[in-house]
Design an enzyme around this catalytic site. Structure first.
Site, PDB file in Angstrom:
ATOM      1  N   LEU A 267      32.332  48.150  36.532  1.00 23.34           N
ATOM      2  CA  LEU A 267      31.468  47.027  36.520  1.00 23.34           C
ATOM      3  C   LEU A 267      32.320  45.888  36.963  1.00 23.34           C
ATOM      4  O   LEU A 267      33.420  45.408  36.844  1.00 23.34           O
ATOM      5  CB  LEU A 267      31.232  46.672  34.982  1.00 23.34           C
ATOM      6  CG  LEU A 267      30.627  47.771  34.203  1.00 23.34           C
ATOM      7  CD1 LEU A 267      30.239  47.135  32.796  1.00 23.34           C
ATOM      8  CD2 LEU A 267      29.365  48.303  34.717  1.00 23.34           C
TER       9      LEU A 267
ATOM     10  N   GLY B 242      23.946  41.985  30.777  1.00 22.43           N
ATOM     11  CA  GLY B 242      24.781  42.529  29.761  1.00 22.43           C
ATOM     12  C   GLY B 242      25.364  43.996  30.481  1.00 22.43           C
ATOM     13  O   GLY B 242      24.808  44.531  31.404  1.00 22.43           O
TER      14      GLY B 242
ATOM     15  N   ASN C  44      53.520  37.562  75.188  1.00 26.08           N
ATOM     16  CA  ASN C  44      52.476  38.610  75.035  1.00 26.08           C
ATOM     17  C   ASN C  44      51.231  38.277  75.290  1.00 26.08           C
ATOM     18  O   ASN C  44      50.284  38.908  75.428  1.00 26.08           O
ATOM     19  CB  ASN C  44      52.724  39.252  73.787  1.00 26.08           C
ATOM     20  CG  ASN C  44      52.605  38.660  72.627  1.00 26.08           C
ATOM     21  OD1 ASN C  44      52.881  37.234  72.634  1.00 26.08           O
ATOM     22  ND2 ASN C  44      52.009  38.979  71.364  1.00 26.08           N
ATOM     23  N   TYR C  45      50.779  36.768  75.159  1.00 26.37           N
ATOM     24  CA  TYR C  45      49.653  36.440  75.277  1.00 26.37           C
ATOM     25  C   TYR C  45      49.313  35.315  75.996  1.00 26.37           C
ATOM     26  O   TYR C  45      49.950  34.400  76.476  1.00 26.37           O
ATOM     27  CB  TYR C  45      49.454  35.676  73.623  1.00 26.37           C
ATOM     28  CG  TYR C  45      47.888  35.243  73.494  1.00 26.37           C
ATOM     29  CD1 TYR C  45      46.919  35.864  73.652  1.00 26.37           C
ATOM     30  CD2 TYR C  45      47.726  34.019  72.866  1.00 26.37           C
ATOM     31  CE1 TYR C  45      45.679  35.553  73.291  1.00 26.37           C
ATOM     32  CE2 TYR C  45      46.497  33.671  72.638  1.00 26.37           C
ATOM     33  CZ  TYR C  45      45.463  34.185  72.903  1.00 26.37           C
ATOM     34  OH  TYR C  45      44.294  34.087  72.520  1.00 26.37           O
TER      35      TYR C  45
ATOM     36  N   ARG D 195      35.170  30.974  35.663  1.00 25.76           N
ATOM     37  CA  ARG D 195      36.356  30.420  35.338  1.00 25.76           C
ATOM     38  C   ARG D 195      37.359  30.335  36.384  1.00 25.76           C
ATOM     39  O   ARG D 195      38.151  29.453  36.354  1.00 25.76           O
ATOM     40  CB  ARG D 195      36.740  30.845  33.917  1.00 25.76           C
ATOM     41  CG  ARG D 195      36.037  29.940  32.910  1.00 25.76           C
ATOM     42  CD  ARG D 195      36.922  30.270  31.604  1.00 25.76           C
ATOM     43  NE  ARG D 195      36.498  31.394  30.876  1.00 25.76           N
ATOM     44  CZ  ARG D 195      37.635  32.139  30.297  1.00 25.76           C
ATOM     45  NH1 ARG D 195      38.748  31.732  29.772  1.00 25.76           N
ATOM     46  NH2 ARG D 195      37.250  33.330  29.789  1.00 25.76           N
TER      47      ARG D 195
ATOM     48  N   ARG E  74      66.538  31.888  87.741  1.00 29.61           N
ATOM     49  CA  ARG E  74      66.781  30.454  87.265  1.00 29.61           C
ATOM     50  C   ARG E  74      67.295  29.693  88.393  1.00 29.61           C
ATOM     51  O   ARG E  74      67.781  30.497  89.265  1.00 29.61           O
ATOM     52  CB  ARG E  74      67.620  30.484  85.888  1.00 29.61           C
ATOM     53  CG  ARG E  74      69.021  31.265  86.238  1.00 29.61           C
ATOM     54  CD  ARG E  74      69.984  31.512  85.060  1.00 29.61           C
ATOM     55  NE  ARG E  74      71.397  31.698  85.478  1.00 29.61           N
ATOM     56  CZ  ARG E  74      71.963  32.378  84.739  1.00 29.61           C
ATOM     57  NH1 ARG E  74      71.807  32.640  83.693  1.00 29.61           N
ATOM     58  NH2 ARG E  74      73.329  32.541  85.299  1.00 29.61           N
TER      59      ARG E  74
ATOM     60  N   TYR F  60      35.949  48.076  33.995  1.00 30.01           N
ATOM     61  CA  TYR F  60      35.814  46.985  34.438  1.00 30.01           C
ATOM     62  C   TYR F  60      36.487  46.496  35.548  1.00 30.01           C
ATOM     63  O   TYR F  60      37.870  46.973  35.615  1.00 30.01           O
ATOM     64  CB  TYR F  60      36.146  45.863  33.276  1.00 30.01           C
ATOM     65  CG  TYR F  60      35.257  45.771  32.097  1.00 30.01           C
ATOM     66  CD1 TYR F  60      34.357  46.714  31.801  1.00 30.01           C
ATOM     67  CD2 TYR F  60      35.820  44.804  30.852  1.00 30.01           C
ATOM     68  CE1 TYR F  60      33.329  46.564  30.741  1.00 30.01           C
ATOM     69  CE2 TYR F  60      34.914  44.941  29.743  1.00 30.01           C
ATOM     70  CZ  TYR F  60      33.893  45.946  29.591  1.00 30.01           C
ATOM     71  OH  TYR F  60      33.051  45.663  28.524  1.00 30.01           O
ATOM     72  N   GLY F  61      35.871  46.013  36.580  1.00 29.33           N
ATOM     73  CA  GLY F  61      36.804  45.599  37.890  1.00 29.33           C
ATOM     74  C   GLY F  61      37.685  44.344  37.591  1.00 29.33           C
ATOM     75  O   GLY F  61      38.476  44.274  38.416  1.00 29.33           O
ATOM     76  N   ASP F  62      37.440  43.945  36.332  1.00 32.94           N
ATOM     77  CA  ASP F  62      38.320  42.745  36.159  1.00 32.94           C
ATOM     78  C   ASP F  62      39.374  43.169  35.396  1.00 32.94           C
ATOM     79  O   ASP F  62      39.921  42.209  34.596  1.00 32.94           O
ATOM     80  CB  ASP F  62      37.704  41.589  35.801  1.00 32.94           C
ATOM     81  CG  ASP F  62      37.012  41.543  34.442  1.00 32.94           C
ATOM     82  OD1 ASP F  62      36.904  42.727  33.730  1.00 32.94           O
ATOM     83  OD2 ASP F  62      36.466  40.755  34.145  1.00 32.94           O
TER      84      ASP F  62
HETATM   85  C1  UD1 Z   1      33.181  43.215  26.675  1.00 31.71           C
HETATM   86  C2  UD1 Z   1      32.752  43.766  25.555  1.00 31.71           C
HETATM   87  C3  UD1 Z   1      33.728  43.507  24.234  1.00 31.71           C
HETATM   88  C4  UD1 Z   1      35.118  43.724  24.759  1.00 31.71           C
HETATM   89  C5  UD1 Z   1      35.462  43.013  25.862  1.00 31.71           C
HETATM   90  C6  UD1 Z   1      36.573  43.220  26.563  1.00 31.71           C
HETATM   91  C7  UD1 Z   1      30.297  44.091  25.564  1.00 31.71           C
HETATM   92  C8  UD1 Z   1      29.009  43.723  24.945  1.00 31.71           C
HETATM   93  N1  UD1 Z   1      31.333  43.605  25.324  1.00 31.71           N
HETATM   94  O1  UD1 Z   1      32.898  41.795  26.418  1.00 31.71           O
HETATM   95  O2  UD1 Z   1      33.339  44.328  23.150  1.00 31.71           O
HETATM   96  O3  UD1 Z   1      35.912  43.374  23.500  1.00 31.71           O
HETATM   97  O4  UD1 Z   1      34.421  43.039  27.105  1.00 31.71           O
HETATM   98  O5  UD1 Z   1      37.104  42.354  27.687  1.00 31.71           O
HETATM   99  O6  UD1 Z   1      30.256  45.037  26.422  1.00 31.71           O
HETATM  100  N2  UD1 Z   1      29.375  42.510  33.721  1.00 31.71           N
HETATM  101  C9  UD1 Z   1      28.512  43.071  34.660  1.00 31.71           C
HETATM  102  N3  UD1 Z   1      27.263  42.882  34.435  1.00 31.71           N
HETATM  103  C10 UD1 Z   1      26.655  42.460  33.393  1.00 31.71           C
HETATM  104  C11 UD1 Z   1      27.709  41.879  32.575  1.00 31.71           C
HETATM  105  C12 UD1 Z   1      29.134  42.246  32.660  1.00 31.71           C
HETATM  106  O7  UD1 Z   1      28.911  43.555  35.707  1.00 31.71           O
HETATM  107  O8  UD1 Z   1      25.547  42.062  33.302  1.00 31.71           O
HETATM  108  C13 UD1 Z   1      30.746  42.977  33.902  1.00 31.71           C
HETATM  109  C14 UD1 Z   1      31.700  41.660  34.020  1.00 31.71           C
HETATM  110  O9  UD1 Z   1      31.729  41.227  35.363  1.00 31.71           O
HETATM  111  C15 UD1 Z   1      32.987  42.109  33.527  1.00 31.71           C
HETATM  112  C16 UD1 Z   1      32.763  43.185  32.573  1.00 31.71           C
HETATM  113  O10 UD1 Z   1      31.261  43.706  32.921  1.00 31.71           O
HETATM  114  O11 UD1 Z   1      33.860  42.763  34.496  1.00 31.71           O
HETATM  115  C17 UD1 Z   1      32.583  42.814  30.941  1.00 31.71           C
HETATM  116  O12 UD1 Z   1      31.578  41.950  30.788  1.00 31.71           O
HETATM  117  P1  UD1 Z   1      31.959  40.281  30.100  1.00 31.71           P
HETATM  118  O13 UD1 Z   1      30.852  39.698  30.067  1.00 31.71           O
HETATM  119  O14 UD1 Z   1      33.179  39.814  30.405  1.00 31.71           O
HETATM  120  O15 UD1 Z   1      32.282  41.184  28.586  1.00 31.71           O
HETATM  121  P2  UD1 Z   1      32.641  40.348  27.219  1.00 31.71           P
HETATM  122  O16 UD1 Z   1      31.821  39.217  26.711  1.00 31.71           O
HETATM  123  O17 UD1 Z   1      34.042  39.995  27.830  1.00 31.71           O
HETATM  124 CA    CA Z   2      35.310  39.564  29.695  1.00 33.75          CA
END
Ligand code: UD1
Ligand code: CA
Length: 451
Positions: A8, A80, A368-369, A15, A422, A103-105
């Protein structure tokens, strides 16, 4: 069991206060998305699907740069985590294996942890990765009954009692792909955030007579990045682990805290790294090399026994053969320096090949350039390039050749020849003393004028 990764990465990352999508911010020289992909790649997935949204094109390019077979699907609105995962269905509609959501983050999930999860799948339909949080804050909470995971409650929807639970949801979930999409189809958005929560699938699974469990990992693995401060913290964690791993593998770091490593830095045993050295992406250093203080290396290969720095800069395409020496204030780019050759002081060597045992004198520059194109310089083995030689490329210096100091080389120099270009020196007897006198008088006169 074949496995598909769903990563994801659609969120904006408000932030971060950045035009760059959050998952493309770098940790140790690679986008955090790539760290997540690398971790997942250890499971040898049959498919990798990235769910992109904000900055989808950039995210797609970064994902494909790491793995050109990755599929990127678009989540145009971030409704979500369940909705995000649902976007992968079009790619996985006929996939028979398991799906693992990352998660990508969240860049640091240990590959071993993922193995534990896939192992737990053999007797559970849904496996969630949890962790004991020192400060559970706003994480989702895992409601366990023995080894069974009953449900996950999001912080916003949790009762006071549920908020006391310290076992938290990392977000990583594994289930059979077809089942995952079935469960997700039943998720609604009637909750405190109005979002489709992936976490709801646990309760839905219970209702359907399926079972769920959790596997736990160390909290440090689940570290998520939401701000620049957390980005720096994540980088620091990566650095300290990578430094320890290097030292354990036989590399000496004189001042480990001052050495910056990349995700793909390879250094052989018995190499010594002095303080304040930066390794950009794609650097390999073989055994017994010496990387001296304040050097900056990127996209290069340093062979056994070579010495680099202090204060050297090796740019992409630099290849140092065994026992070469590159000294202070030397910049090398896209150049091969053959065995035993020396470039010890204040030089720029770019788009060049330096033959074995050649000695490049102080202040040598490969021009070189030409303002439009880059050109190659060839320097023969055992040659001696005098100090302050300018090599105007394209140009070739033969083997065993010499250039006199200060020479501007514009034509090829044959083997064994000496090139001098030279102006001739003239000595004027006594003229220095006269000149000094004249200048001193001038200085005194100008002081009087001021008074
Ligand atoms: C989510 C979990 C939570 C967990 C937490 C850990 C859910 C409902 N909640 O909450 O239980 O403790 O992660 O960090 O899953 N993303 C999308 N598309 C969306 C929503 C999110 O790609 O529509 C991606 C975000 O970019 C992120 C990840 O999913 O990388 C998590 O989303 P985020 O909104 O950060 O979830 P949390 O509220 O932190
Ligand atoms: Ca999060």
């Amino acid at each position: 069991m074949s496995i598909a990764l769903i990563i994801l990465a659609a969120g904006k990352g408000t932030r971060m206060k950045s035009d760059l999508p959050k998952v493309l911010h770098h940790i140790a020289g690679a986008p955090m998305l790539v760290h997540a992909m690398k971790s997942g790649a250890t499971l040898d997935p049959a498919k990798t699907i990235i769910v992109a949204g904000h900055g989808a094109e950039q995210v797609s390019d970064a994902a494909k740069a790491f793995d050109e077979t990755a599929d990127v699907v678009l989540q145009t609105e971030q409704l979500g985590t369940a909705h995000a995962v649902a976007q992968a269905k079009e790619v996985l509609f006929d996939f028979d294996g398991d799906a693992l959501v990352l998660y990508g983050d969240t860049p640091f999930i240990n590959p071993k942890t993922l193995e534990h999860m896939t192992a737990a799948r053999s007797d559970h339909d849904v496996v969630v990765l949890g962790f004991e949080a020192a400060d559970p804050g706003r994480y989702g909470r895992l409601i366990m009954e023995g080894e069974h995971l009953k449900k996950i409650v999001e912080f916003k929807d949790a009762s006071d009692e549920e908020r006391q639970i310290t076992l938290c949801n990392s977000g990583v979930i594994c289930a059979k792909s077809a089942i995952l999409f079935d469960l997700i189809a039943a998720v609604g958005n009637d909750n405190a955030s109005g979002e489709y929560y992936l976490t709801d699938i646990v309760e839905i699974a219970q209702r359907k007579g399926l079972n769920a469990t959790s596997v736990t990992c160390d909290e440090s693995e689940t570290l998520g990045v939401n701000s620049r401060v957390q980005l720096a913290e994540a980088d620091a964690i990566f650095q300290s682990k990578a430094r320890v791993a290097l030292m354990e593998a036989g590399v000496t770091l004189h001042a480990p805290d001052t050495v910056y490593l990349s995700h793909d830095t390879h250094i052989g045993p018995d190499t010594i790294i002095e303080p304040n050295v930066v390794f950009g992406a794609s650097v390999t250093v073989e055994n017994g090399a010496n990387i001296r203080a304040f050097s900056h290396l990127e996209g290069c290969h340093v062979s056994r026994g070579a010495t680099v720095g202090p204060y050297a800069r090796l740019r992409p395409g630099t290849e140092l053969a065994e026992f070469t020496r590159v000294g202070n204030f030397v910049e090398i780019k896209n150049a091969v320096i053959d065995e035993g050759a020396k470039v010890n002081h204040l030089s720029y060597v770019g788009d060049a090949h330096v033959g074995a045992r050649a000695n490049i004198g102080a202040g040598t520059i490969t021009c070189n350039y030409d303002g439009v194109m880059k050109h190659h310089t060839e320097i023969g083995e055992d040659s001696f390039i005098g100090s302050n030689t300018l090599l105007v490329a394209p140009v070739a210096i033969g083997a065993n050749a010499m250039t006199a100091s200060g020479t501007v080389v514009t034509q090829d120099v044959p083997d064994d020849a000496l090139a001098i270009a030279r102006s001739k020196q003239i000595n004027k007897t006594g003229l220095a003393v006269k000149l000094f006198d004249m200048l001193k008088k001038k200085k005194n006169n100008s002081k009087k004028e001021v008074l």
